[in-house]
Design a protein around this motif. Structure first.
Motif, PDB file in Angstrom:
ATOM      1  N   SER A 135       4.184  13.913  13.278  1.00 47.97           N
ATOM      2  CA  SER A 135       4.804  13.071  12.215  1.00 47.97           C
ATOM      3  C   SER A 135       4.149  11.938  11.674  1.00 47.97           C
ATOM      4  N   CYS A 148       9.281  17.617   9.155  1.00 47.81           N
ATOM      5  CA  CYS A 148       9.973  19.131   9.445  1.00 47.81           C
ATOM      6  C   CYS A 148      10.085  19.130  11.058  1.00 47.81           C
ATOM      7  N   PRO A 149      11.044  19.424  11.732  1.00 49.85           N
ATOM      8  CA  PRO A 149      12.471  19.896  11.246  1.00 49.85           C
ATOM      9  C   PRO A 149      13.458  19.097  10.479  1.00 49.85           C
ATOM     10  N   SER A 194       6.167  13.094  19.820  1.00 43.33           N
ATOM     11  CA  SER A 194       6.324  13.779  18.348  1.00 43.33           C
ATOM     12  C   SER A 194       5.667  13.094  17.369  1.00 43.33           C
ATOM     13  N   SER A 241      15.084  15.126  18.069  1.00 39.11           N
ATOM     14  CA  SER A 241      15.174  15.901  19.221  1.00 39.11           C
ATOM     15  C   SER A 241      15.973  15.726  20.402  1.00 39.11           C
ATOM     16  N   ARG A 298       9.371  17.505  18.055  1.00 38.10           N
ATOM     17  CA  ARG A 298      10.290  17.505  16.878  1.00 38.10           C
ATOM     18  C   ARG A 298      10.542  15.911  16.643  1.00 38.10           C
ATOM     19  N   SER A 299      10.797  16.023  15.323  1.00 32.80           N
ATOM     20  CA  SER A 299      11.012  14.624  14.577  1.00 32.80           C
ATOM     21  C   SER A 299      12.005  14.738  13.451  1.00 32.80           C
ATOM     22  N   ASP A 300      12.926  13.741  13.257  1.00 33.56           N
ATOM     23  CA  ASP A 300      13.415  13.807  11.938  1.00 33.56           C
ATOM     24  C   ASP A 300      12.861  12.852  10.836  1.00 33.56           C
ATOM     25  N   SER A 318       8.596  16.216  23.385  1.00 36.29           N
ATOM     26  CA  SER A 318       8.831  17.039  22.309  1.00 36.29           C
ATOM     27  C   SER A 318       8.183  16.745  21.240  1.00 36.29           C
TER      28      SER A 318
END
Length: 359
Positions: free
Chosen positions: A150, A114-115, A146, A119, A109-111, A107
């Protein structure tokens, strides 16, 4: 045998110095660079010289013995990657080495950017990792893709499709990058190739994005094309000479399968559609490069919060304890497959069957 013609005809993409300088200068848009304009101008001049003279690999050394052309100047960066892959391959084949799992989070996605939220893929990866951690004699390497979204300077450059010109033009490991003349540097694949080479088992956990693999995962997959038939000797093609590569392939190419024999598991999750399609694609790809599936329970596709709001999808994963256990089972199946493989009790049934249509 007549030589095959190298086809040309695409428009030039060469920049003049003004356009080149404009693009490079955009990297220094931050006002923090305003006081450094003299230094930036000097950097642009040096970079232009590299571009204008096509210095793809500014640091090289003679290939030496063992290469088709011992006098060919090999990139020292490619040589370093090749050496890392060779060390990883030796370790993987050593009976004394610990069993190694490469666990991949597909994925983007990462904290950490963004977002701004972890994930679901990463959560499933950590669930699978717990299984591997409990196994004696195993070690795990986590590859979180990710980081491409990031982490500063982390990137995987796109595959250039050298295979479609001639298989020997695709080098193992890839020699397309870095290309310093074009500013194509910091290619993460230099680190990723040894990760794959060192592994006995590969587990990919990924979401589906519009019926396909996320760009983070697909970028890596495309750049692994050199693992299936890639040429370990760039000197044999004079670097990237398409005519030499075509001639070499037409004389007969052995298509070495550099990752064959390793075992794999795949976990794909989605929210509405496409999970089964991607799971099949990934399994087909891994099988196609000579890897061995760890069984039916090691290849799963599921939906999390089917057609439910995205905002509550983590709550849906919390509730779906069955999927969590299926992720553990995919990891357990991979562990058993690796154990069988290393004891010499697992073999691909068609391993000795001669392919009448080699790629």
């Amino acid at each position: 045998m007549a030589r095959i013609k190298v086809r040309k005809g695409m428009p030039s993409v060469t920049l003049d110095k003004a356009a080149f300088a404009d693009r490079l200068r955009r990297r220094f848009y931050d006002p923090a660079f305003d006081s450094l304009q003299v230094e930036i101008d000097r950097i642009i001049d040096a970079a232009w010289d590299a571009y204008d003279h096509s210095r793809k690999a500014p640091r090289t050394r003679r290939a030496g013995s063992g290469y088709a052309d011992p006098g060919y100047e090999l990139s020292v960066e490619w040589t370093a990657t090749r050496d890392a892959v060779a060390r990883a391959e030796r370790r993987q084949k050593s009976a004394a080495s610990r069993s190694r799992i490469l666990l991949i989070s597909g994925s983007p996605r990462s904290d950490q950017t963004c977002p701004g939220e972890i994930s679901k893929t990463y959560r499933l990866v950590k669930i699978a990792e717990e299984v591997f951690r409990t196994e004696r004699g195993f070690e795990i390497e986590l590859l979180d893709l990710s980081n491409l979204t990031s982490e500063y300077g982390r990137q995987i450059h796109p595959c250039k499709g050298c295979v479609s010109t001639a298989m020997p033009l695709c080098h193992w490991p890839c020699s397309c990058y870095p290309n310093h003349a074009l500013g194509q540097v910091n290619d993460w694949m230099a680190d990723i190739y040894p990760m794959w080479a060192a592994a006995h088992g590969i587990m990919i956990v990924t979401p589906v994005h519009w019926y396909q693999a996320p760009t983070t995962l697909k970028s890596m997959i495309d750049r692994l094309v050199c693992a299936d038939g890639g040429n370990p000797d760039p000197s044999s093609t004079g670097g990237k000479d398409p005519r030499k590569a075509k001639d070499l392939e037409m004389k007969g190419w052995t298509y070495p399968r550099h990752l064959a024999g390793r075992v794999f598991s795949v976990v794909v999750h989605g929210d509405a559609a496409g999970a089964e399609t991607l799971r099949r694609s990934l399994s087909d790809w891994l099988s196609d490069i000579g890897m061995i599936g760890a069984g039916h329970k090691a290849e799963i596709d599921r939906y999390i919060g089917y057609y439910e709001p995205y905002a509550s999808s983590h709550l849906a994963l919390d509730r779906d304890t069955a999927l969590q256990e299926e992720a553990r089972n995919a990891a357990r199946a991979l562990v058993q497959a690796v154990k069988l493989l290393r004891r010499g009790e697992l073999e691909q049934p068609d391993a000795r069957v001669k392919d009448p249509r080699p790629k």
